[in-house]
Motif scaffolding. Sequence first.
Motif, PDB file in Angstrom:
ATOM      1  N   LEU A 122      -6.862  -9.351  -6.796  1.00 36.82           N
ATOM      2  CA  LEU A 122      -5.916  -8.400  -7.639  1.00 36.82           C
ATOM      3  C   LEU A 122      -6.358  -7.177  -6.732  1.00 36.82           C
ATOM      4  O   LEU A 122      -6.764  -6.906  -6.149  1.00 36.82           O
ATOM      5  CB  LEU A 122      -6.925  -8.766  -9.163  1.00 36.82           C
ATOM      6  N   PRO A 123      -4.655  -6.210  -6.773  1.00 40.72           N
ATOM      7  CA  PRO A 123      -5.763  -5.137  -6.248  1.00 40.72           C
ATOM      8  C   PRO A 123      -6.556  -4.203  -6.759  1.00 40.72           C
ATOM      9  O   PRO A 123      -6.582  -3.988  -7.990  1.00 40.72           O
ATOM     10  CB  PRO A 123      -4.399  -4.076  -7.001  1.00 40.72           C
ATOM     11  N   ASP A 124      -6.906  -3.228  -6.313  1.00 42.04           N
ATOM     12  CA  ASP A 124      -8.094  -2.740  -6.375  1.00 42.04           C
ATOM     13  C   ASP A 124      -7.963  -1.111  -7.258  1.00 42.04           C
ATOM     14  O   ASP A 124      -7.121  -0.347  -6.484  1.00 42.04           O
ATOM     15  CB  ASP A 124      -9.284  -2.147  -5.611  1.00 42.04           C
ATOM     16  N   VAL A 125      -7.398  -1.399  -9.096  1.00 41.68           N
ATOM     17  CA  VAL A 125      -7.143  -0.773  -9.212  1.00 41.68           C
ATOM     18  C   VAL A 125      -8.165   0.704  -9.076  1.00 41.68           C
ATOM     19  O   VAL A 125      -7.380   2.203  -9.577  1.00 41.68           O
ATOM     20  CB  VAL A 125      -7.045  -0.601 -11.109  1.00 41.68           C
ATOM     21  N   LEU A 126      -8.960   1.072  -8.537  1.00 46.84           N
ATOM     22  CA  LEU A 126      -9.572   2.423  -8.051  1.00 46.84           C
ATOM     23  C   LEU A 126      -9.343   2.436  -7.240  1.00 46.84           C
ATOM     24  O   LEU A 126     -10.350   3.634  -6.412  1.00 46.84           O
ATOM     25  CB  LEU A 126     -10.984   1.877  -8.578  1.00 46.84           C
ATOM     26  N   LYS A 127      -8.519   1.808  -6.026  1.00 49.03           N
ATOM     27  CA  LYS A 127      -8.719   2.741  -4.667  1.00 49.03           C
ATOM     28  C   LYS A 127      -6.987   3.160  -4.322  1.00 49.03           C
ATOM     29  O   LYS A 127      -5.867   2.873  -5.193  1.00 49.03           O
ATOM     30  CB  LYS A 127      -8.371   0.839  -3.469  1.00 49.03           C
ATOM     31  N   MET A 128      -7.517   4.473  -4.103  1.00 49.54           N
ATOM     32  CA  MET A 128      -6.071   5.580  -4.300  1.00 49.54           C
ATOM     33  C   MET A 128      -5.368   5.302  -3.128  1.00 49.54           C
ATOM     34  O   MET A 128      -5.976   4.081  -2.375  1.00 49.54           O
ATOM     35  CB  MET A 128      -6.813   6.735  -4.084  1.00 49.54           C
ATOM     36  N   LYS A 129      -4.152   6.043  -2.959  1.00 43.60           N
ATOM     37  CA  LYS A 129      -3.162   5.772  -1.888  1.00 43.60           C
ATOM     38  C   LYS A 129      -2.999   5.945  -0.674  1.00 43.60           C
ATOM     39  O   LYS A 129      -3.063   5.185   0.127  1.00 43.60           O
ATOM     40  CB  LYS A 129      -1.814   6.936  -2.768  1.00 43.60           C
ATOM     41  N   ASN A 130      -5.171   7.004  -0.664  1.00 48.98           N
ATOM     42  CA  ASN A 130      -5.520   7.248   0.535  1.00 48.98           C
ATOM     43  C   ASN A 130      -6.011   6.271   1.244  1.00 48.98           C
ATOM     44  O   ASN A 130      -6.985   6.613   2.320  1.00 48.98           O
ATOM     45  CB  ASN A 130      -5.824   8.756   0.848  1.00 48.98           C
ATOM     46  N   GLY A 131      -6.149   4.976   0.243  1.00 48.59           N
ATOM     47  CA  GLY A 131      -7.469   4.506   0.898  1.00 48.59           C
ATOM     48  C   GLY A 131      -8.890   4.841   0.504  1.00 48.59           C
ATOM     49  O   GLY A 131      -9.661   4.224   0.663  1.00 48.59           O
ATOM     50  N   LYS A 132      -9.074   5.731  -0.068  1.00 45.85           N
ATOM     51  CA  LYS A 132     -10.462   6.608  -0.732  1.00 45.85           C
ATOM     52  C   LYS A 132     -10.350   5.664  -1.798  1.00 45.85           C
ATOM     53  O   LYS A 132      -9.976   5.517  -2.499  1.00 45.85           O
ATOM     54  CB  LYS A 132     -10.394   7.612  -0.802  1.00 45.85           C
ATOM     55  N   ASP A 133     -12.087   5.086  -2.236  1.00 41.21           N
ATOM     56  CA  ASP A 133     -12.488   5.291  -3.565  1.00 41.21           C
ATOM     57  C   ASP A 133     -12.133   6.299  -4.325  1.00 41.21           C
ATOM     58  O   ASP A 133     -12.812   7.777  -4.619  1.00 41.21           O
ATOM     59  CB  ASP A 133     -13.532   4.092  -3.619  1.00 41.21           C
ATOM     60  N   VAL A 134     -12.100   5.758  -6.130  1.00 40.81           N
ATOM     61  CA  VAL A 134     -12.403   6.567  -7.210  1.00 40.81           C
ATOM     62  C   VAL A 134     -13.075   7.267  -7.829  1.00 40.81           C
ATOM     63  O   VAL A 134     -14.590   6.061  -7.630  1.00 40.81           O
ATOM     64  CB  VAL A 134     -11.238   6.201  -8.740  1.00 40.81           C
ATOM     65  N   LYS A 135     -14.078   7.814  -7.500  1.00 41.91           N
ATOM     66  CA  LYS A 135     -15.190   8.730  -7.583  1.00 41.91           C
ATOM     67  C   LYS A 135     -15.640   9.318  -8.998  1.00 41.91           C
ATOM     68  O   LYS A 135     -16.844   8.844  -9.306  1.00 41.91           O
ATOM     69  CB  LYS A 135     -16.141   9.836  -6.620  1.00 41.91           C
ATOM     70  N   ASN A 136     -14.535   9.392  -9.549  1.00 42.39           N
ATOM     71  CA  ASN A 136     -15.518  10.424 -10.549  1.00 42.39           C
ATOM     72  C   ASN A 136     -14.145   9.734 -11.904  1.00 42.39           C
ATOM     73  O   ASN A 136     -13.083  10.116 -11.699  1.00 42.39           O
ATOM     74  CB  ASN A 136     -15.730  11.711 -10.861  1.00 42.39           C
ATOM     75  N   LYS A 137     -14.713  10.680 -12.626  1.00 45.70           N
ATOM     76  CA  LYS A 137     -13.505  11.084 -14.242  1.00 45.70           C
ATOM     77  C   LYS A 137     -12.107  11.844 -13.823  1.00 45.70           C
ATOM     78  O   LYS A 137     -11.590  11.262 -13.974  1.00 45.70           O
ATOM     79  CB  LYS A 137     -13.841  11.193 -15.285  1.00 45.70           C
ATOM     80  N   GLU A 138     -12.971  12.774 -13.368  1.00 44.86           N
ATOM     81  CA  GLU A 138     -11.757  13.623 -12.738  1.00 44.86           C
ATOM     82  C   GLU A 138     -10.897  13.552 -11.670  1.00 44.86           C
ATOM     83  O   GLU A 138      -9.449  13.321 -12.061  1.00 44.86           O
ATOM     84  CB  GLU A 138     -12.323  15.026 -12.134  1.00 44.86           C
ATOM     85  N   GLU A 139     -11.047  12.204 -10.549  1.00 41.55           N
ATOM     86  CA  GLU A 139     -10.503  12.224  -9.766  1.00 41.55           C
ATOM     87  C   GLU A 139      -9.046  10.762 -11.057  1.00 41.55           C
ATOM     88  O   GLU A 139      -8.312  10.462  -9.892  1.00 41.55           O
ATOM     89  CB  GLU A 139     -10.909  11.639  -9.044  1.00 41.55           C
ATOM     90  N   TRP A 140      -9.555   9.925 -11.773  1.00 39.72           N
ATOM     91  CA  TRP A 140      -9.132   9.256 -12.185  1.00 39.72           C
ATOM     92  C   TRP A 140      -8.153  10.043 -12.745  1.00 39.72           C
ATOM     93  O   TRP A 140      -6.782   9.491 -12.840  1.00 39.72           O
ATOM     94  CB  TRP A 140      -9.785   8.228 -13.186  1.00 39.72           C
ATOM     95  N   ILE A 141      -8.422  10.749 -13.542  1.00 41.90           N
ATOM     96  CA  ILE A 141      -7.319  11.509 -14.415  1.00 41.90           C
ATOM     97  C   ILE A 141      -6.242  12.293 -13.866  1.00 41.90           C
ATOM     98  O   ILE A 141      -5.242  12.394 -14.038  1.00 41.90           O
ATOM     99  CB  ILE A 141      -8.722  12.854 -15.628  1.00 41.90           C
TER     100      ILE A 141
END
Length: 298
Positions: A35-54
């Motif tokens: 399954l695709p990682d929902v916390l993997k951003m378009k730039n390849g980096k991982d979402v680190k906190n609530k603010e980046e997710w929102i």
Amino acid sequence: MKVSFFIIFCFITATLFAQTYPSNIDESKVPPYTLPDVLKMKNGKDVKNKEEWINIQRPYIYHLYEEIQFGKYPQNIIPIKYRLLEKDENALDGTATRKQVRVYLHPTDSTIHVDVLMYLPNNIKKPVPVFVGLNFSGNNQIQNDPGILLTKNWVSTKSKGAVNNKATDSSRGGEASQWQVKEILSHGYAVATIYDGDLEPDNPEGFKTGIRSSLKDILKIQPEEWGAMGAWAYGLSRVMDYFEKDKDINAKKVAVIGHSRLGKAALWVAASDKRFSLIISNESGEGDATLSKRWYGA
């Protein structure tokens, strides 16, 4: 338009797939899948906190659904008006109060509206939480209750009791087994529903008479810029507007429910309108709750 093309593409693909690829109901035959990682951003980096997710990842994923599946979601705020059509405090053998409310979707045209059917438990302190969902065939289908107003809009000939695409008295309760009204009421919750055909008839020409056309100048969105499931979802948001004005309903505890394509609409409105507290989407299928990368099911 991407939405229209996508729908056609999916239909053709599903038809060909069904003809050439067998279904699988054997767990041991499910091949490996990732399954695709929902916390993997378009730039390849991982979402680190609530603010980046929102602020980054959630808007990115939401936009993908806009572009590929549902189309635009109306952002214009339209003050709603509503009118109580009927109320019976002795419904369902005295266990519930039935309310039927008309919510007007256009500021000046009273012909554009949706009718809300509600059952509220008696002998329970108000306001109460509510389960709300769309129905496929008219409010009259969810209970064999002669007090429910028959829809005057187009209904499918597949609907129980429909004659010439119109609901009749024999339509009442045709889908009651799918709506556990008395069970929900017994636990102190209310039940509410609206007919998807009040928003857009469920047929290929439905957009011509539905809100995608009748509200296009108000919402500033052309019919081809969003789909029927988006129109149905938008109607649920307007019902939420009404709940916030009804002192019998706890608008902070609203669960949106839906089955099949109406389950898709439930998911989409919950993603688009954060006022809903709980989402229950039943068999919403590919592109929604189903793990489409996992080969299992008919």
